[in-house]
Design an enzyme around this catalytic site. Structure first.
Site: not given
Ligand SMILES: *Cc1c(COP(=O)(O)O)cnc(C)c1O
Length: 496
Positions: A112
């Site tokens: 993120k």
């Molecule tokens: C948010 C997240 C995901 C999923 O990603 P999306 O864009 O919501 O599909 C996968 N792994 C981690 C560690 C995340 O923080």
């Protein structure tokens, strides 16, 4: 070429990129999508010579066409700096013949950060460009990682406040500790008694609540979203797929134009949608492999064409993927309808009224770009173990879901196209589950002892993000029921 942004549901205005970033969601409840996906008209040999920041400019400037060169370059420079613990920003790690694209080198050691370190800069620039005088209130529901990454990005950014809601019993202890120790006068962290979908649904409702928005405006505030539905999150995520591809060309793994597969551990469908947009831009991607955990609503959708959220919500060891309503899927659905906003709006209405929708046979053909599968909890643990045994490389449970699904893909298809696996979190964020899979006699160790032991096993230093929270005091301890979220927001903003 100017790219504008229109709603997937057709009733909202078409706006500039900067306005789409400020608004987050369209007023008709739809998501903003570009009127056209721009082409990546830079030769890959040239991209292979570029830094991450230079690549980011090439990709983002194609989408955010109302930002000046200076504005965008400033945002990029402020985002991808020493907050990342490697100059490469998103390095590729080869293990077992696969390429793990490590997206966890930012402030909160999860992917993120890739988008949330730039979003505050895009947003404050967008506010300036559009003569916005209200303070921007970032309202976010998090399944664990978004929350901390958004808090870290927005903390003490002038003209903004950030309020984060997280499921009190649905995130890892380290994730929770990271959030409740967040500093900054403009940061608020609230636990809720429901799950992530409850939090996300309530947040979406607040965005669409005209009365609330009028009250806010009167008090000098306006909402915006840092959730992955904001195109200011989506666009920065396209960059690292282009970057990864150009590195593989640069090091001779693939020839320019040769295709790769991409595996993405998926929850809200933002990360994999960014890869899909990269493909639409012309990046040579063969299959987009969508990996789910036991909340396998997407796997079932790819198989049957029916999206059905009416099922039990399962808490897994990959909590950031514990999601039954993948918001960003709406953008794919919109494209599958041939950009028929009315059809898209109908399907989304069916989902919200009856908990499911089914796409037509014609739309299903558009899913050929994707392959979906999932890993059980046992298979996820096994994938961590297997990767460690074969290559001394320790991956986190989210990445392990992707690695496990990739093995299933190989068994199903025998397609040995070079493959990039999006590695979305550092194993240090989920030490308990990781150590369960790779070490013995760890039951009695606390999270920090586990981190120390993981460092011994993997030879990777404990990241700063973990060191910092060892001793940090808890600064946020509010917990509310989901229906009380709007009142909580008003209280925080001092609105009666
Ligand atoms: C948010 C997240 C995901 C999923 O990603 P999306 O864009 O919501 O599909 C996968 N792994 C981690 C560690 C995340 O923080």
């Amino acid at each position: 070429m100017q790219v504008l942004y229109k709603s997937t549901r057709g009733k909202g205005e078409t706006v500039t990129a900067s306005m789409a970033i400020l608004k987050g969601l369209s007023e008709d409840g739809g998501l903003f999508v570009p009127t056209e996906i721009p082409k990546l008209d830079v030769p890959v040999e040239k991209l292979a010579q570029m830094t991450y920041q230079e690549t980011a400019y090439e990709v983002m400037s194609r989408f955010l066409t109302d930002f000046t060169e200076d504005e965008l370059k400033n945002c990029i420079a402020n985002a991808y700096d020493e907050k990342f613990d490697t100059k490469e920003i998103a390095p590729l790690h080869e293990a077992d013949g696969e390429y793990f694209l490590e997206l966890f080198h930012g402030a909160t050691i999860a992917f993120k950060d890739m988008a949330l370190s730039i979003l505050p800069h895009l947003m404050t620039t967008a506010a300036r460009k559009n003569q916005v005088s209200n303070d921007i209130v970032i309202l976010t529901a998090t399944s664990g990682d978004t929350g901390k990454a958004a808090l870290a990005g927005f903390a003490d950014v002038p003209g903004t406040k950030i309020i984060v809601f997280y499921p009190k019993h649905g995130v890892s202890p380290i994730q929770e500790k990271q959030m409740v120790t967040q500093k900054g006068d403009n940061t608020y962290v609230v636990g809720i008694t429901g799950n992530f979908d409850d939090a996300q649904t309530a947040v979406k409702k607040m965005f669409n609540d005209r009365e609330l928005s009028a009250e806010l405006n009167e008090a000098g505030f306006q909402f915006s979203s840092a959730n992955s539905i904001n195109i200011g999150r989506l666009v920065p995520q396209i960059v690292y797929y282009v970057y990864a591809y150009s590195r593989l060309v640069g090091n001779g793994t693939v020839k320019a134009g040769e295709k790769i597969n991409v595996v993405v551990p998926t929850g809200n469908f933002g990360n994999i949608l960014a890869a899909y947009y990269a493909k639409q831009m012309g990046l040579p991607i063969n299959k987009l492999i969508c990996a789910s955990n036991e909340n396998k609503v997407l796997f079932d959708f790819f198989r049957t064409g029916t999206y059905d959220r009416k099922r039990d919500f399962i808490l897994t060891t990959s909590p950031s993927m514990d999601i039954l309503i993948s918001s960003n899927l709406e953008r794919l659905i919109y494209r599958l309808t041939g950009e028929d906003a009315q059809k898209c709006a109908e399907l989304m209405q069916a989902l919200s009224d009856g908990g499911e929708y089914t796409i037509t046979e014609d739309m299903k053909k558009g899913l050929a770009d994707f392959y979906g599968n999932y890993c059980s909890e046992e298979e996820t643990k096994e994938a961590i173990h297997a990767t460690y045994k074969s290559s001394d490389y320790v991956i986190d449970p989210h990445t392990a879901v992707a690695a496990g699904v990739y093995k299933k893909y190989l068994a199903d298809t025998d397609d040995h196209t070079p493959t990039v696996i999006a590695s979305t979190a550092s194993p240090y964020k989920f030490t308990r589950s990781v150590m369960d899979a790779v070490a013995e006699n760890t039951e009695d160790m606390d999270d920090f002892a586990l981190a120390d032991r993981l460092s011994e096993i993997s030879g990777v230093k404990v990241p700063k993000a973990v060191e910092e929270i060892r001793t940090a005091p808890v600064l946020h301890d509010t917990v509310v029921d989901a229906p009380d979220m709007p009142d909580t927001v008003k209280k925080i903003l001092g609105i009666k």
